[in-house]
Design a protein around this motif. Structure first.
Motif, PDB file in Angstrom:
ATOM      1  N   VAL A 123      19.347   9.958  -9.427  1.00 34.35           N
ATOM      2  CA  VAL A 123      18.434  10.307  -8.329  1.00 34.35           C
ATOM      3  C   VAL A 123      18.547  11.802  -8.027  1.00 34.35           C
ATOM      4  O   VAL A 123      17.541  12.507  -7.863  1.00 34.35           O
ATOM      5  CB  VAL A 123      18.761   9.465  -7.064  1.00 34.35           C
ATOM      6  CG1 VAL A 123      17.911   9.911  -5.878  1.00 34.35           C
ATOM      7  CG2 VAL A 123      18.561   7.979  -7.342  1.00 34.35           C
ATOM      8  N   PRO A 145      16.505  12.619   0.804  1.00 33.99           N
ATOM      9  CA  PRO A 145      16.049  11.570  -0.117  1.00 33.99           C
ATOM     10  C   PRO A 145      17.164  10.840  -0.857  1.00 33.99           C
ATOM     11  O   PRO A 145      16.994   9.664  -1.195  1.00 33.99           O
ATOM     12  CB  PRO A 145      15.137  12.324  -1.097  1.00 33.99           C
ATOM     13  CG  PRO A 145      15.279  13.773  -0.807  1.00 33.99           C
ATOM     14  CD  PRO A 145      15.960  13.945   0.504  1.00 33.99           C
ATOM     15  N   THR A 149      17.445   6.665  -0.685  1.00 32.57           N
ATOM     16  CA  THR A 149      17.141   5.937  -1.923  1.00 32.57           C
ATOM     17  C   THR A 149      18.263   4.949  -2.233  1.00 32.57           C
ATOM     18  O   THR A 149      18.016   3.782  -2.546  1.00 32.57           O
ATOM     19  CB  THR A 149      16.979   6.932  -3.099  1.00 32.57           C
ATOM     20  OG1 THR A 149      15.976   7.876  -2.729  1.00 32.57           O
ATOM     21  CG2 THR A 149      16.573   6.234  -4.376  1.00 32.57           C
ATOM     22  N   CYS A 152      18.503   2.038   0.390  1.00 27.63           N
ATOM     23  CA  CYS A 152      17.338   1.150   0.229  1.00 27.63           C
ATOM     24  C   CYS A 152      17.458   0.344  -1.065  1.00 27.63           C
ATOM     25  O   CYS A 152      17.113  -0.832  -1.102  1.00 27.63           O
ATOM     26  CB  CYS A 152      16.032   1.940   0.275  1.00 27.63           C
ATOM     27  SG  CYS A 152      15.593   2.498   1.933  1.00 27.63           S
ATOM     28  N   ASP A 153      17.968   0.956  -2.125  1.00 25.46           N
ATOM     29  CA  ASP A 153      18.240   0.215  -3.379  1.00 25.46           C
ATOM     30  C   ASP A 153      19.186  -0.950  -3.091  1.00 25.46           C
ATOM     31  O   ASP A 153      18.961  -2.077  -3.500  1.00 25.46           O
ATOM     32  CB  ASP A 153      18.986   1.099  -4.399  1.00 25.46           C
ATOM     33  CG  ASP A 153      18.077   2.056  -5.164  1.00 25.46           C
ATOM     34  OD1 ASP A 153      16.868   2.060  -4.908  1.00 25.46           O
ATOM     35  OD2 ASP A 153      18.613   2.803  -6.015  1.00 25.46           O
ATOM     36  N   GLU A 159      10.081   0.293  -2.719  1.00 28.10           N
ATOM     37  CA  GLU A 159       9.766   1.742  -2.788  1.00 28.10           C
ATOM     38  C   GLU A 159       8.674   2.135  -1.799  1.00 28.10           C
ATOM     39  O   GLU A 159       8.779   3.130  -1.103  1.00 28.10           O
ATOM     40  CB  GLU A 159       9.257   2.112  -4.187  1.00 28.10           C
ATOM     41  CG  GLU A 159      10.235   1.887  -5.318  1.00 28.10           C
ATOM     42  CD  GLU A 159      11.068   3.121  -5.601  1.00 28.10           C
ATOM     43  OE1 GLU A 159      10.786   4.159  -5.001  1.00 28.10           O
ATOM     44  OE2 GLU A 159      12.007   3.010  -6.421  1.00 28.10           O
ATOM     45  N   ARG A 162       9.598   2.834   1.935  1.00 31.25           N
ATOM     46  CA  ARG A 162      10.720   3.695   2.298  1.00 31.25           C
ATOM     47  C   ARG A 162      10.326   4.863   3.190  1.00 31.25           C
ATOM     48  O   ARG A 162      11.083   5.254   4.080  1.00 31.25           O
ATOM     49  CB  ARG A 162      11.436   4.185   1.034  1.00 31.25           C
ATOM     50  CG  ARG A 162      12.050   3.009   0.313  1.00 31.25           C
ATOM     51  CD  ARG A 162      12.805   3.391  -0.933  1.00 31.25           C
ATOM     52  NE  ARG A 162      13.330   2.179  -1.559  1.00 31.25           N
ATOM     53  CZ  ARG A 162      14.155   2.161  -2.588  1.00 31.25           C
ATOM     54  NH1 ARG A 162      14.555   3.300  -3.113  1.00 31.25           N
ATOM     55  NH2 ARG A 162      14.583   1.030  -3.086  1.00 31.25           N
ATOM     56  N   HIS A 166      11.893   5.719   6.792  1.00 32.62           N
ATOM     57  CA  HIS A 166      12.490   7.028   7.045  1.00 32.62           C
ATOM     58  C   HIS A 166      11.947   7.658   8.328  1.00 32.62           C
ATOM     59  O   HIS A 166      12.699   8.210   9.136  1.00 32.62           O
ATOM     60  CB  HIS A 166      12.255   7.934   5.840  1.00 32.62           C
ATOM     61  CG  HIS A 166      12.518   9.371   6.132  1.00 32.62           C
ATOM     62  ND1 HIS A 166      13.744   9.809   6.568  1.00 32.62           N
ATOM     63  CD2 HIS A 166      11.712  10.438   6.103  1.00 32.62           C
ATOM     64  CE1 HIS A 166      13.658  11.102   6.771  1.00 32.62           C
ATOM     65  NE2 HIS A 166      12.451  11.503   6.512  1.00 32.62           N
ATOM     66  N   HIS A 239      22.376   6.120   6.202  1.00 35.10           N
ATOM     67  CA  HIS A 239      21.317   7.035   5.863  1.00 35.10           C
ATOM     68  C   HIS A 239      21.555   8.409   6.484  1.00 35.10           C
ATOM     69  O   HIS A 239      22.015   9.330   5.825  1.00 35.10           O
ATOM     70  CB  HIS A 239      20.009   6.364   6.318  1.00 35.10           C
ATOM     71  CG  HIS A 239      18.821   7.211   6.256  1.00 35.10           C
ATOM     72  ND1 HIS A 239      17.809   7.125   7.157  1.00 35.10           N
ATOM     73  CD2 HIS A 239      18.485   8.187   5.398  1.00 35.10           C
ATOM     74  CE1 HIS A 239      16.893   8.007   6.854  1.00 35.10           C
ATOM     75  NE2 HIS A 239      17.282   8.668   5.796  1.00 35.10           N
TER      76      HIS A 239
END
Ligand code: HEM
Length: 401
Positions: A123, A145, A149, A152-153, A159, A162, A166, A239
């Motif tokens: 990523v 980001p 990512t 959330c994964d 996707e 997201r 955010h 996050h």
């Protein structure tokens, strides 16, 4: 520094550099009452007192233990009073806390997190490939980001959802406590977002943590409110904190050329550097609310049942009685560990993940851009006004080719 009165504890000057105020408090009023909108709270600033407060069996994490004044002041609202968002481990004590923590702890072991290093690298490389021209904002372009990512994964957020997540999460994490209406609207949005997500996992299960929690909820191991609250906590905690670690950490490094040069010469120092970033200017200003369930004396001050208590992790991490020359950015310190991830039963469950992400992000950007430099005077940088978090709105840099 020694002045007669405490420097302000609120406002842009404090947000830019809270450390002189913390030094004053540690010296003159280490456990003190501070005014907040609508009520007062105890603020604990010395390391030893902070450890006692974080581990004290009579300091509850349950918002229902808070005084009527604290509850009426809406400081924790609406987050701490909505069952669908508030029934998670950080608001629980004792057996309930252990049960909720156990449900997800296997996902976050250091070994499992090491397994995510390759994904974090992939990523990060993609984000750095996208940088164009000589200028970049390392908060917007990298620090934001990457953690979103990865978390959330892990949880299984599709996707296409997201960006919406955010936007809502950043209001909650970086808004000032006084922006109650804004926070309330964002909370409504997050509640709906999570309930839709759980419905999705019921109909389209995936290989992710949320699907696993939905299965456990069907087996009666977790109440539906605990399920959405746990997802909420992990998404939020997993996050913005890491965003701030990467942003604050890179700033610290760019302001300390000797330490930067030492790291560039030997990247095996990276874990020590990240650890010092967490001590020197960590992402969490204050640990979350605690409330005595019986009279408790800390640092010579008697706290009464229900009194709201805040532990300043930033202040404790600069306590000179534990960290010699505390205002120096000095990777490789030995001695007592910092409190950047807290202490005791609520010690951060995501510590290993956060370290992997920060090591990958910071190591990669430095390797790729050997002449990376700040593109602004550090005094010009804007900090989140949040009472809980310490993070930068942006970190403008010159990549240097
Ligand atoms: C640099 C990044 C991070 C920092 C500085 C940080 C800091 C903290 C701190 C200080 C606490 C304790 C709060 C208290 O006692 O009041 C905590 C708890 C927690 N953190 Fe983190 N965190 C980070 C990243 C993460 C990540 C990536 C996740 C999720 C995957 C996470 C999930 C949690 C959870 C679930 C708790 C509550 C644990 C419990 O109540 O038992 N954190 N974190």
């Amino acid at each position: 520094m020694s002045t007669d009165s405490c420097p302000p504890l609120f406002g842009p000057a404090f947000d830019a550099d809270p450390y002189p105020a913390f030094e004053w408090l540690r010296r003159n009023a280490p456990v003190t009452r501070v005014p907040l909108p609508g009520c007062e709270a105890w603020l604990v600033t010395r390391y030893e007192d902070a450890v006692e407060a974080l581990t004290h069996p009579s300091l509850s994490k349950d918002p229902a233990s808070g005084s009527p004044e604290w509850r009426a002041a809406s400081l924790g609202l609406p987050l701490d009073h909505r069952p669908s968002l508030a029934r998670h481990m950080i608001n629980a004590d004792g057996e309930d806390h252990s049960r909720l923590r156990r449900l997800v702890s296997a996902t976050f072991t250091p070994r499992r997190m090491e397994g995510l290093r390759a994904r974090a690298q992939e990523v990060t490389d993609g984000l750095l490939d996208r940088l164009d021209g000589d200028e970049a904002d390392l908060v917007a372009d990298l620090a934001y980001p990457l953690p979103i990512t990865i978390i959330c994964d892990l949880l299984g957020v599709p996707e296409e959802d997201r960006d919406a997540f955010h936007r809502l999460a950043s209001v909650i994490d970086s808004a000032a406590a006084s922006e109650v209406e804004q926070i309330s609207l964002a909370t409504d949005g997050l509640e709906k977002f999570l309930s839709d997500l759980v419905t999705l996992k019921r109909t389209r299960p995936g290989d992710d943590l949320l699907t696993e929690l939905v299965r456990r909820s069907h087996r009666g191991e977790i109440h539906p409110d605990e399920l959405t609250s746990t997802a909420f906590l992990l998404l939020i905690a997993g996050h913005e904190t890491t965003v701030a670690l990467i942003g604050n950490g890179l700033l610290a490094l760019l302001r300390h050329p000797e330490q930067l040069a030492a790291l560039r010469a030997d990247f095996s120092l990276l874990p020590d550097v990240v650890d010092e970033m967490l001590r020197y200017d960590g992402p969490v200003r204050n640990a979350t609310w605690r409330f005595p369930t019986e009279p408790v004396v800390i640092g010579g001050q008697r706290m009464l049942p229900g009194d709201p208590v805040l532990v300043s992790l930033l202040a404790a991490n600069r306590d000179p009685s534990v960290f010699p020359d505390p205002d120096a950015f000095s990777p490789g310190r030995i001695g007592e560990p910092h409190l950047g991830f807290g202490r005791g039963p609520h010690y951060c469950i995501g510590a290993a993940l956060a370290k992997v992400e920060a090591e990958v992000a910071i190591g990669s950007v430095l390797r790729r851009f050997p002449r990376l430099a700040l593109a602004t005077d550090p005094g010009e940088l804007a900090w989140w006004p949040s009472a809980i978090m310490r993070g930068l709105f942006s970190l403008p840099v010159r990549l240097g080719g």
